[in-house]
Design an enzyme around this catalytic site. Sequence first.
Site, short mmCIF file in Angstrom:
data_model
loop_
_atom_site.label_atom_id
_atom_site.label_comp_id
_atom_site.label_asym_id
_atom_site.label_seq_id
_atom_site.Cartn_x
_atom_site.Cartn_y
_atom_site.Cartn_z
N CYS A 183 44.16 47.80 58.07
CA CYS A 183 44.16 48.67 59.21
C CYS A 183 43.41 48.26 60.08
CB CYS A 183 42.08 49.05 58.53
SG CYS A 183 41.62 47.04 58.29
N ASN B 1 41.04 44.50 58.90
CA ASN B 1 41.46 43.83 57.51
C ASN B 1 40.20 43.27 57.66
OD1 ASN B 1 42.88 41.39 55.71
ND2 ASN B 1 42.39 43.52 55.15
N CYS C 185 36.99 45.90 57.02
CA CYS C 185 36.65 46.88 56.74
C CYS C 185 37.17 47.60 55.29
CB CYS C 185 36.11 47.39 58.00
SG CYS C 185 34.34 46.86 58.71
N ARG C 186 38.03 49.02 56.10
CA ARG C 186 38.75 49.81 55.13
C ARG C 186 39.63 49.03 53.96
NH1 ARG C 186 40.59 53.22 60.45
NH2 ARG C 186 40.44 50.86 60.88
N SER C 187 41.02 48.50 55.04
CA SER C 187 41.82 47.57 53.95
C SER C 187 41.59 46.70 52.77
CB SER C 187 43.24 47.18 54.76
OG SER C 187 43.19 46.62 55.56
N ASP D 135 36.97 54.69 60.95
CA ASP D 135 36.11 53.16 60.97
C ASP D 135 34.90 52.51 60.79
OD1 ASP D 135 36.56 50.85 62.02
OD2 ASP D 135 37.57 50.69 63.78
P1 4NP Z 1 38.42 47.62 59.58
O1 4NP Z 1 37.28 47.85 60.87
O2 4NP Z 1 39.94 47.91 60.33
O3 4NP Z 1 38.37 48.91 58.37
O4 4NP Z 1 38.61 46.39 59.54
C1 4NP Z 1 37.26 47.01 61.94
C2 4NP Z 1 36.95 45.79 62.18
C3 4NP Z 1 36.75 44.88 63.38
C4 4NP Z 1 36.93 46.27 64.92
C5 4NP Z 1 37.33 47.12 64.65
C6 4NP Z 1 37.66 47.68 63.01
N1 4NP Z 1 37.13 45.09 65.84
O5 4NP Z 1 36.55 46.10 66.71
O6 4NP Z 1 36.61 43.89 65.41
#
Ligand code: 4NP
Length: 148
Positions: free
Chosen positions: A9, A12, A14-16, A118
């Site tokens: 994702c 790294n 939240c989702r992955s 997200d």
């Molecule tokens: P992830 O979520 O891609 O599911 O881990 C996010 C974590 C951080 C950010 C965006 C999405 N960020 O913009 O920092």
Amino acid sequence: MHLSVLFVCLGNICRSPLAEGIAKSYIKEKGFDFAIESAGTGNWHIGEPPCEGSQKVAKMHGIDISSHRARQVTKEDIKKFDIIVALDSKNKEDLKAMGAHNVLKLGDFGYSGADVPDPYFFDGFEGFHEVYEMCETCVRNLIDEYSK
Ligand code: 4NP
């Protein structure tokens, strides 16, 4: 059947990590010999544990992802893993731009190709249930497909 799978994702956190935790739990349940990891296309959260909502929703399903630490995807990963699974279209594009030809999209395994939303900017915890359900359904379908 041995297969290495990398879920990717953006952050790294939240989702992955959730997809990784679900996949590891499912292969253990099934006795499959898969190597599972996760990474992010971005570098902002390297070394951080998963976000609170992902840890909480995983725990509600008996999965502990608290020891995961975020890392950024590398070109070596792209060569090393049999398949790379993007959590949304942007992740998939970014991975292709890094030279990956072995990229799949998680939402293609049960959610008509939809992006996993997200949750980083979610207001509160509720949205994490949907993210969990989507990851669980698609991860199971993907693993079933590749273990045939
Ligand atoms: P992830 O979520 O891609 O599911 O881990 C996010 C974590 C951080 C950010 C965006 C999405 N960020 O913009 O920092």
